[in-house]
Motif scaffolding. Structure first.
Motif, short mmCIF file in Angstrom:
data_model
loop_
_atom_site.label_atom_id
_atom_site.label_comp_id
_atom_site.label_asym_id
_atom_site.label_seq_id
_atom_site.Cartn_x
_atom_site.Cartn_y
_atom_site.Cartn_z
N MET A 226 0.84 -1.21 0.00
CA MET A 226 0.00 0.00 0.00
C MET A 226 0.88 1.26 0.00
N ALA A 227 1.93 1.20 0.81
CA ALA A 227 2.86 2.34 0.88
C ALA A 227 3.54 2.57 -0.46
N GLU A 228 3.86 1.46 -1.12
CA GLU A 228 4.52 1.56 -2.42
C GLU A 228 3.60 2.27 -3.42
N VAL A 229 2.34 1.87 -3.41
CA VAL A 229 1.38 2.51 -4.32
C VAL A 229 1.27 4.00 -4.00
N ALA A 230 1.17 4.33 -2.70
CA ALA A 230 1.07 5.74 -2.30
C ALA A 230 2.29 6.52 -2.77
N GLY A 231 3.48 5.93 -2.58
CA GLY A 231 4.73 6.58 -2.99
C GLY A 231 4.77 6.80 -4.50
N GLU A 232 4.33 5.78 -5.24
CA GLU A 232 4.29 5.89 -6.70
C GLU A 232 3.34 6.99 -7.14
N MET A 233 2.18 7.01 -6.50
CA MET A 233 1.19 8.04 -6.84
C MET A 233 1.76 9.43 -6.60
N LEU A 234 2.45 9.59 -5.48
CA LEU A 234 3.03 10.89 -5.15
C LEU A 234 4.04 11.30 -6.22
N GLN A 235 4.90 10.33 -6.56
CA GLN A 235 5.92 10.61 -7.57
C GLN A 235 5.28 10.99 -8.91
N THR A 236 4.28 10.24 -9.31
CA THR A 236 3.61 10.51 -10.58
C THR A 236 2.92 11.87 -10.55
N ALA A 237 2.31 12.19 -9.40
CA ALA A 237 1.64 13.49 -9.27
C ALA A 237 2.63 14.63 -9.48
N LEU A 238 3.82 14.49 -8.91
CA LEU A 238 4.84 15.54 -9.06
C LEU A 238 5.37 15.59 -10.50
N ASP A 239 5.51 14.41 -11.11
CA ASP A 239 5.91 14.38 -12.53
C ASP A 239 4.87 15.07 -13.39
N ALA A 240 3.60 14.77 -13.08
CA ALA A 240 2.51 15.36 -13.87
C ALA A 240 2.47 16.87 -13.68
#
Ligand code: ADP
Ligand code: MG
Lengths: 252, 220
Positions: free
Chosen positions: B123-137
């Protein structure tokens, strides 16, 4: 609210030089519309089209349609004097007459014979000065020369002079560009107040001023109307890239 | 086209935000590592470093206000400053949650180890990925990517509900593990909140790019 002014496919020429290209624009009643754009893009020309001030230029020529209250103002039988009374104008440089404060405001009332008595004239002058937010500052010196007023006061005097003949539309060409910030703020407050009764079109080079006081903004470039939109939209998310570049200072 | 004064300021503001974003991502990652590797020293470091993040937040706030007051941005420039000013406290709160996870890790590291929570790191991994993608976006101004992240928040919510059920059952079946399970539950809740915050960031991305307000809207 309805549209006070409707312009359709307007072209304007100074001799062979075309200054306005195929402009269509609606100006709603009792709103402030700001005209912005680089110098020489035709803002003043267009403003003068709206009360036929260009008639005095012999080599000027116009095509298209300009309607105020549904009537074409360029029809042959138009009463131009009545038109200019209905569509008043305030210029960049305040231009009081070399007369007293009272006579400046009374001027238009007198030549149009709008008053029924001396008392009526005085009341009309007082009302115009009050509407122009100048009364309190000049009520004790009405017989003194208008040139004794500050720049900002002179500008409000010119607004009072325009208001005295009971116009419906007020055209303002950079009315605050020569004023200090406090006098400018007074003019801006006045414009916002005046739109309760009048339709106002204002040319300004000050983007923030357009943002502060206008309901709609029209952006002109090289004689063309690029975009007209509610001011809030214009300044947060304009439709046209040229507008965005202009209002964000990407070109001068 | 010459660069405007405001361009330099906006570049600095963007860099500051991305630095804050990167630091927040790292805090989340390290807080979860301090939990999975039972490393209380690392947890304490995450908690201590949260102060740096708070300082970054204040700096970005000040700079945003300064640009608004002195440069009077309009159109895209304006939306950019507004987005940065609104994303900043969201990142700061995500970092707070990371620090809270680190605090939970310190408690958990003194409790008997619970091994049945394998879904939590995922779950933490997904949250971390989402955060990273949000910043990329945000950086690439990609509104489609932002919307895809918003849709992923549901995965986080589902994971939270599953973990919740599992941990409650564990507490009932195995009372000595109650303290540990309760703290794992806190961790899951922090991750669930982080998912919501990442969603907020993506909504602000869409505002920046499209001038559209999609927050509280069913259809994005
Ligand atoms: N009286 C005039 N005779 C000839 N050309 C004019 C006259 N007034 C303005 N122009 C020209 O028409 C164009 C538009 O001018 P103007 O309406 O004053 O623009 P703006 O008010 O946007 O600065 C410019 O190219 C200007 O040189
Ligand atoms: Mg002009």
């Amino acid at each position: 609210m309805g549209n006070k002014i409707t312009v359709k496919n307007l072209n304007f020429f100074y001799g062979k030089d075309q200054a306005l290209f195929d402009i269509s624009l609606k100006i709603p009643e009792r709103e402030v519309m700001a005209f912005v754009g680089p110098s020489g893009c035709g803002k003043s020309t267009f403003l003068r089209v709206l009360n036929r001030m260009n008639d005095t230029i012999p080599y000027a020529r116009i095509e298209g349609e300009v309607k105020i209250d549904g009537k074409d103002i360029y029809k042959a039988k138009t009463d131009v004097v009545a038109l200019r009374r209905k569509v008043g104008m305030v210029f960049q440089k305040s231009n009081p007459f070399p007369k007293s404060i009272f006579d400046n405001v009374a001027y238009g009332i007198r030549i149009n014979r709008m008053h029924s008595s001396k008392k009526d004239l005085a009341e009309r002058v007082e009302k115009a000065l009050k509407d122009a937010a100048l009364w309190e500052e000049v009520k004790d010196r009405l017989p003194t020369s208008a040139f004794g007023l500050s720049g900002g006061q002179q500008q409000r005097l010119c607004i009072a002079r325009a208001l005295a003949v009971q116009p419906e539309v007020i055209l303002m060409d950079e009315p605050a560009s020569a004023l200090d910030p406090i006098a400018t703020q007074k003019i801006e407050e006045l414009v916002v107040e005046l739109k309760k009764k009048y339709t106002i079109v204002i040319v300004t080079h000050n983007m923030q001023q357009a943002a502060r006081i206008s309901d709609r903004t029209a952006f002109f470039m090289l004689g063309k109307l690029i975009e007209v939109n509610p001011t809030e939209k214009m300044f947060t998310n304009p439709d046209d890239k040229l507008t965005e570049d202009y209002i964000t200072g990407r070109f001068g | 086209m010459e660069t405007r004064i405001i361009d330099r300021k906006l570049d600095i503001l963007r860099d500051k935000l991305l630095l804050l974003g990167g630091t927040t991502e790292k805090a989340l990652y390290l807080s979860m590592r301090s939990l999975t590797e039972r490393d209380s020293d690392l947890a304490r470091k995450v908690i201590k470093d949260d102060k740096v993040i708070n300082k970054m937040e204040v700096e970005i706030d000040q700079m945003s206000v300064e640009i608004l007051a002195l440069q009077q941005p309009a159109a895209h420039d304006l939306r950019f400053v507004i987005s940065v000013a609104k994303i900043t406290p969201v990142l700061e709160r995500i970092a707070d949650h990371a620090a809270n996870i680190a605090e939970a890790a310190i408690v958990l590291n003194n409790e008997p180890e619970i091994t049945q929570y394998s879904e939590l790191p995922k779950m933490a991994e997904v949250a971390g990925e989402m955060l990273q993608t949000a910043l990329d976006a945000f950086t690439s101004e990609d509104s489609e990517l932002s919307r895809s992240v918003i849709r992923r928040d549901r995965d986080i919510d589902d994971a939270y509900n599953r973990i919740f059920d599992k941990l409650i059952r564990l507490m009932i079946d195995n009372p000595p593990l109650t303290t540990g399970a309760a703290h794992l539950l806190f961790v899951a809740k922090h991750l669930e909140r982080i998912g919501d915050y990442v969603k907020d960031i993506c909504e602000l991305n869409v505002y920046l790019i499209e001038a559209a307000f999609i927050k509280h809207k069913k259809k994005i």
